[in-house]
Enzyme design. Structure first.
Site, mmCIF file in Angstrom:
data_model
loop_
_atom_site.group_PDB
_atom_site.id
_atom_site.type_symbol
_atom_site.label_atom_id
_atom_site.label_comp_id
_atom_site.label_asym_id
_atom_site.label_seq_id
_atom_site.Cartn_x
_atom_site.Cartn_y
_atom_site.Cartn_z
ATOM 1 N N ASP A 118 0.819 -1.231 0.000
ATOM 2 C CA ASP A 118 0.000 0.000 0.000
ATOM 3 C C ASP A 118 0.843 1.266 0.000
ATOM 4 O O ASP A 118 0.421 2.301 0.518
ATOM 5 C CB ASP A 118 -0.946 0.057 1.228
ATOM 6 C CG ASP A 118 -1.752 -1.210 1.380
ATOM 7 O OD1 ASP A 118 -2.149 -1.777 0.351
ATOM 8 O OD2 ASP A 118 -1.978 -1.623 2.532
ATOM 9 N N GLY A 123 1.681 3.038 -2.566
ATOM 10 C CA GLY A 123 1.357 3.945 -3.669
ATOM 11 C C GLY A 123 1.998 3.482 -4.972
ATOM 12 O O GLY A 123 2.236 4.284 -5.886
ATOM 13 N N ASN A 142 -5.392 -10.206 -3.812
ATOM 14 C CA ASN A 142 -5.524 -9.927 -2.386
ATOM 15 C C ASN A 142 -5.067 -8.525 -2.017
ATOM 16 O O ASN A 142 -5.015 -8.171 -0.852
ATOM 17 C CB ASN A 142 -4.745 -10.964 -1.559
ATOM 18 C CG ASN A 142 -3.317 -11.107 -2.020
ATOM 19 O OD1 ASN A 142 -3.005 -10.843 -3.178
ATOM 20 N ND2 ASN A 142 -2.443 -11.527 -1.139
ATOM 21 N N HIS A 185 -4.308 -1.854 -6.244
ATOM 22 C CA HIS A 185 -3.499 -0.671 -6.537
ATOM 23 C C HIS A 185 -4.444 0.477 -6.873
ATOM 24 O O HIS A 185 -5.158 0.414 -7.874
ATOM 25 C CB HIS A 185 -2.561 -0.941 -7.717
ATOM 26 C CG HIS A 185 -1.488 -1.934 -7.388
ATOM 27 N ND1 HIS A 185 -0.577 -2.393 -8.300
ATOM 28 C CD2 HIS A 185 -1.171 -2.535 -6.226
ATOM 29 C CE1 HIS A 185 0.244 -3.242 -7.716
ATOM 30 N NE2 HIS A 185 -0.099 -3.353 -6.467
ATOM 31 N N ARG A 218 -6.335 0.620 8.039
ATOM 32 C CA ARG A 218 -4.906 0.272 8.061
ATOM 33 C C ARG A 218 -4.298 0.728 9.380
ATOM 34 O O ARG A 218 -4.649 1.778 9.897
ATOM 35 C CB ARG A 218 -4.183 0.961 6.902
ATOM 36 C CG ARG A 218 -4.559 0.374 5.566
ATOM 37 C CD ARG A 218 -3.844 1.088 4.423
ATOM 38 N NE ARG A 218 -4.252 0.500 3.161
ATOM 39 C CZ ARG A 218 -4.321 1.166 2.013
ATOM 40 N NH1 ARG A 218 -3.987 2.429 1.952
ATOM 41 N NH2 ARG A 218 -4.709 0.565 0.911
ATOM 42 N N GLY A 228 -0.007 14.045 -3.725
ATOM 43 C CA GLY A 228 -1.453 13.868 -3.806
ATOM 44 C C GLY A 228 -1.727 12.604 -4.605
ATOM 45 O O GLY A 228 -0.842 12.096 -5.293
#
Ligand code: GDP
Length: 427
Positions: free
Chosen positions: A13, A15, A38, A41, A307, A417
């Site tokens: 996770d 990015g 699982n 993106h 998370r 961003g």
């Protein structure tokens, strides 16, 4: 000619989807080489917001050939759902090649994943129940089904019969579940074969040709370094290698083809699922970072689970970059930290016996480690419109340079961003 692996430096996770989408604009091929449905993106572009679980992140660029390599756990239903969703949302049909050697996640892989999580109860590893661990277990036990098997009924029946012999013993005697019959599976899997047929290729030959023609290739990883089964936080790891070293294997390229390894890391830490997470925050500090993080808070792209979050962890990220062999870093989510007067960074771990270390520990030492923090000045401003390094406030530049020296790898991109255009390229 460039072959760049885009990999995670942490727990996943980071990015990677956004970075792959950004870099796809200058690429000819984007390849998924490991992992399954699982993890998602997240990509935000002119077509909207997507959380791709099966398709490569190059699907939004008309000129890109997207490849699913032999190292992937192919979830066929998810793949077709994603293709349909692109179509209904106005994305032109992507160019897609799927390896005729890649194996498919079978309905009983998902069943076994679910039954095992239920059996483990509170000892579970937090599986997303997409069948990934049973899939890879079967692959290495030589019980898997390749896409090319789906077009030959006799071969498919023989492979499934062999696989179900031992599975039915487990189903009945370990899980108290009815045994499975091969025959109902045949039409479903043959149907997958028909639907996949237009995409199936010897993608290894396709990529080797592309490489010798000097094409630009991106190898896109799923999850992060710390989920690698060999080098990560085992057993809270995933079931395929998340490392750039595996990228040419899972894609089908020579190891020496890879020319760059871009490790993606957030400007803070986040982690979905169970396992040691030394820099974890609790309470209101965590709630605030989780609420402000990512594009809509730090919640799993596939599971929606909150998370776990923490400050930037230089110990874990330096280790992650080193096992990835990172040649450059993309630092994402820097904009998220603009609300802080002072920004804590974990620069060392204190072990249970009082030893302070900058090395990433293993086993019980990792479980018991506590973070040692340093504090940097915050910038207290909105970075989301910055497009050059010089436009960042001095405190934000100092933060980037501090991280760079702590992990020992050049920060080549800074993401401010979730959108494609919110990127700073740093020479
Ligand atoms: P991946 O699996 O590595 O692609 O990462 P995910 O998509 O699971 O999670 C990354 C999250 O961060 C997503 O919500 C992205 O939209 C978001 N994101 C990526 N880059 C940035 C950034 O620079 N700033 C902000 N605020 N969000 C970002």
């Amino acid at each position: 000619m460039t072959v760049t692996a885009i990999v995670g430096a942490n727990w996943g996770d980071e990015g990677k989807g956004k970075m792959t989408d950004v870099l796809s604009a200058q690429s000819d091929y984007v390849v998924r080489y490991q992992g399954g449905s699982n993890a998602g993106h997240t990509i935000i572009n002119e077509y909207g917001k997507f959380a791709l679980q099966a398709l490569p992140s190059g699907v939004f660029h008309a000129g890109v050939i997207n490849v699913i390599g032999p190292g992937v756990a192919l979830d066929v239903e998810t793949l077709f759902r994603e293709l349909n969703s692109l179509e209904t949302r106005g994305v032109p049909a992507p160019k897609l090649c799927i390896s005729d050697r890649v194996q498919v996640v079978l309905p009983y892989h998902q069943l076994f994943d679910q039954l095992e999580e239920e059996r483990l109860g509170s000892r579970s590893f937090g599986s997303t129940r997409r069948g990934i661990a049973p899939f890879y277990a079967d692959k290495y036990a030589k019980l898997g089904i390749r896409t090319s098997d789906l077009t030959n009924e006799d071969r498919l029946r023989a492979r499934l019969t062999q696989a179900l012999e031992s599975k039915n013993v487990l189903l009945q005697h370990l899980y108290g579940h009815a045994p499975l019959d091969v025959e109902p599976l045949i039409p479903q899997l043959m149907d997958w074969g028909v639907r996949l047929q237009p995409y199936l290729r010897d993608t290894t030959a396709v990529l080797q040709q592309a490489q010798s023609d000097g094409k630009r290739i991106l190898l896109e990883s799923q999850l992060g370094a710390l989920r690698d089964p060999d080098h990560g936080i085992y057993p809270y790891s995933t079931s395929s290698s998340t490392l750039a070293g595996f990228a040419p294997v899972g894609a089908g390229l020579p190891p020496y083809a890879v020319t760059g390894i871009l490790a993606v890391t957030k400007a803070y830490s986040s982690c979905v699922g169970a396992g040691p997470f030394v820099m974890e925050l609790e309470g209101t500090e965590a709630d605030e970072l989780r609420r402000r993080g990512g594009d809509a808070g730090e919640f799993g792209a596939v599971t929606g689970r909150p998370r776990r979050v923490g400050w930037f962890d230089a110990v874990a990220t330096r280790y992650g970059c080193s096992i990835q062999g990172a040649t450059g870093v993309a630092l994402t989510n820097l904009d998220v930290l603009g609300y802080l007067d002072q920004i804590p960074v974990c620069t060392a771990y204190e072990l249970a016996d009082g030893t302070v270390t900058e090395a990433f520990p293993v086993g019980a030492q990792l479980d018991e480690a506590k973070p040692r923090l340093s504090f940097l000045d915050g910038w207290r401003s909105d970075l989301s419109e910055a497009r050059t390094y010089d436009e960042l406030p001095a405190a934000a530049q100092r933060y980037v340079e501090f991280i760079e020296s702590a992990i020992g790898v050049h920060v080549a991109y800074i993401s401010v961003g979730p959108r494609r255009d919110q990127i700073i390229v740093r020479a």
